[in-house]
Scaffold this active site. Sequence first.
Site, PDB file in Angstrom:
ATOM      1  N   TRP B 103      19.161 -31.637  -2.134  1.00  0.00           N
ATOM      2  CA  TRP B 103      19.296 -33.029  -2.955  1.00  0.00           C
ATOM      3  C   TRP B 103      19.263 -34.058  -1.859  1.00  0.00           C
ATOM      4  CZ3 TRP B 103      17.587 -32.258  -7.468  1.00  0.00           C
ATOM      5  CH2 TRP B 103      17.798 -31.280  -8.120  1.00  0.00           C
ATOM      6  N   ASP B 173      25.765 -39.538  -3.495  1.00  0.00           N
ATOM      7  CA  ASP B 173      25.349 -38.876  -4.700  1.00  0.00           C
ATOM      8  C   ASP B 173      26.378 -37.888  -5.222  1.00  0.00           C
ATOM      9  OD1 ASP B 173      24.337 -37.031  -6.426  1.00  0.00           O
ATOM     10  OD2 ASP B 173      22.567 -36.474  -5.296  1.00  0.00           O
ATOM     11  N   LYS B 197      26.996 -32.558 -15.434  1.00  0.00           N
ATOM     12  CA  LYS B 197      27.695 -31.261 -14.722  1.00  0.00           C
ATOM     13  C   LYS B 197      29.398 -31.631 -15.350  1.00  0.00           C
ATOM     14  CE  LYS B 197      24.357 -31.209 -11.107  1.00  0.00           C
ATOM     15  NZ  LYS B 197      23.672 -29.673 -11.300  1.00  0.00           N
TER      16      LYS B 197
END
Lengths: 362, 362
Positions: B103, B173, B197
Amino acid sequence: MDKRIYNFSAGPAVLPEEVLLEAQKDLFMLPGVGMSILEISHRSKTFDKIHAQAKEDLKKLLNLGDNYDLLFLQGGASLQFSMVPLNLMPPVNKADYLVTGTWSKKAVKEAKRVGTVNIAASTESENFNRIPKQEEFKLDSEAAYVHYTSNNTIYGTEWHYVPEVGNVPLVCDMSSDILSAPIDVNKYALIYAGAQKNMGPSGVTFVIIRKDMIERSQDTLHTMLNYKTHTDNDSLYNTPSVFGIYIIGLVAKYLLSIGGLSEMKKINQKKADLLYSCFDNSNGFFKGHAVPDSRSIMNITFRLPSEELEKKLIADATAAGFDGLKGHRSVGGLRASIYNAFPLKGVEDLVSFMEDFRKKNS
Amino acid sequence: MDKRIYNFSAGPAVLPEEVLLEAQKDLFMLPGVGMSILEISHRSKTFDKIHAQAKEDLKKLLNLGDNYDLLFLQGGASLQFSMVPLNLMPPVNKADYLVTGTWSKKAVKEAKRVGTVNIAASTESENFNRIPKQEEFKLDSEAAYVHYTSNNTIYGTEWHYVPEVGNVPLVCDMSSDILSAPIDVNKYALIYAGAQKNMGPSGVTFVIIRKDMIERSQDTLHTMLNYKTHTDNDSLYNTPSVFGIYIIGLVAKYLLSIGGLSEMKKINQKKADLLYSCFDNSNGFFKGHAVPDSRSIMNITFRLPSEELEKKLIADATAAGFDGLKGHRSVGGLRASIYNAFPLKGVEDLVSFMEDFRKKNS
């Protein structure tokens, strides 16, 4: 309150009760899956099936050929206002826009950040109370595309013909009338729509793109703004709105079950006719904003003889269980949004309520 | 299947049963509203209350001061990979990135479209099995910001300290560990996280932005990509994911009810410790991918002595009701994602299942 009210909201809007009940039944746990639709992975077989079925049912409803890709994105029509020019305008860097309201103007604003916008027609000087006629267009045959907005939620107008644009690709924002009636998709290069009016909950943007258009998208574009990212990955480059796609699938299934879009159009036309007849038979008490040949079958905008009466009608209607009738400030007065799932009975009840109101107040 | 299974999916992931049951109860009709949460307007008083309460509860959970704005956007962390550099990089047009996995690398890719990226640290040569140490950083004191990814879902590593970056704004992030433990938000200029999540369903991106950062956003940016658009309009410039924000509100309320994030962290730590102890006491049968000081408490990645045994464990576990244990192809082996809502009992059951498997197969 223990019963459902009549919801005339311009969107998010009313959904079929059948869809709500099915979603409710399975919200804690999808049958045979042991997890909620809110918990399953977008890479799971369960979601694969839901996603594929939703696409298949939408293709059937829209009579879509294999030369089109169908995407579920995020960011609403507002992000499409940017994605369309970013992807489709180069290399000629100019496009034609037909301007029929607030949303078309917003689309123009973003397109101007990318290249030259030619306003090929606009009815702004008439406060957008009508759709322009074909003979009014000043089209550029070298434009990268022609863009228009098929239904204008705020002004209550709707295109009842598809603009003739020769060989130039036609792009349309159908947020407010997608799935309300049959369309000839083959006339379009790209169609986009926020889902929250006729398709499902807010948070999903539906895009239909003709495959040859994808070749225009340049590798220099930001990944998430590039249509190619999404067509290459079947809308699963990153996590989509799993729940939103699931509800859209239920709505598509429901529309097929009632006989598809031509059947849906008959019902929508009947609902709209009831309200417009009420205006036309009111001796000018109810005055539609849209001129008759441009009237929308989704959003019905109207004024009363005074603002005082408008306020009174809204208040009385709200008290009687008709919610969301206040018009947008650009037009004033009232607006009844009667999307696909809005029940005929609700329109009949509103019309008799309005006729009663007129008798008492004129 | 008539009972819920143990869902180890990396996201969308398990939600608290309390939240699912409440959402289910009200899905057809919100109490006192007469409409479904899927039908209410984002401009309605009902949604105003839901939205304001969700923000208030998140502020309480995160101990957020008034110098931060809190946004619910769309497009996932993947769109933030672009929005962060587009908004924050100018005018210096360079930024530092700490690279700890897939990511982070995707974030770098988009940032490079905007300006110069300095990789201030990376553990790629070690297949991202650890978080770099502060003394390894090669920071540029003139960078527009420093970006990192607090938890690496694929590799199963997590930052257990906040990078020291002097006066340079810190951007993080937190998609995979937001709300899993208390954080000192005051150390950050911007935090973003996909909701799917620990927070709610997919389709909402949570952004916390320090107000002084907003001044960097230039008017030339596309409207939807400009943080100022969203802070000026309290996330309502266009239609947000109404349902997603509603569920996030229920999750926040649930987290407050159990005692907030320090309580949540204790539970998460206990769950992770159970699995890591199982590895450490297995005589090398279960081998964690992450080095001990970088172990994630959210995503636990591990290998077995052979790929054959890994396949067998996954198959046996799936048959026994443990779903989603297959590791990402970048690491291989297995991954157990045990986000906030994953029950302690499920980890206990998995551990005893794994110990049993080891006895039979070693």
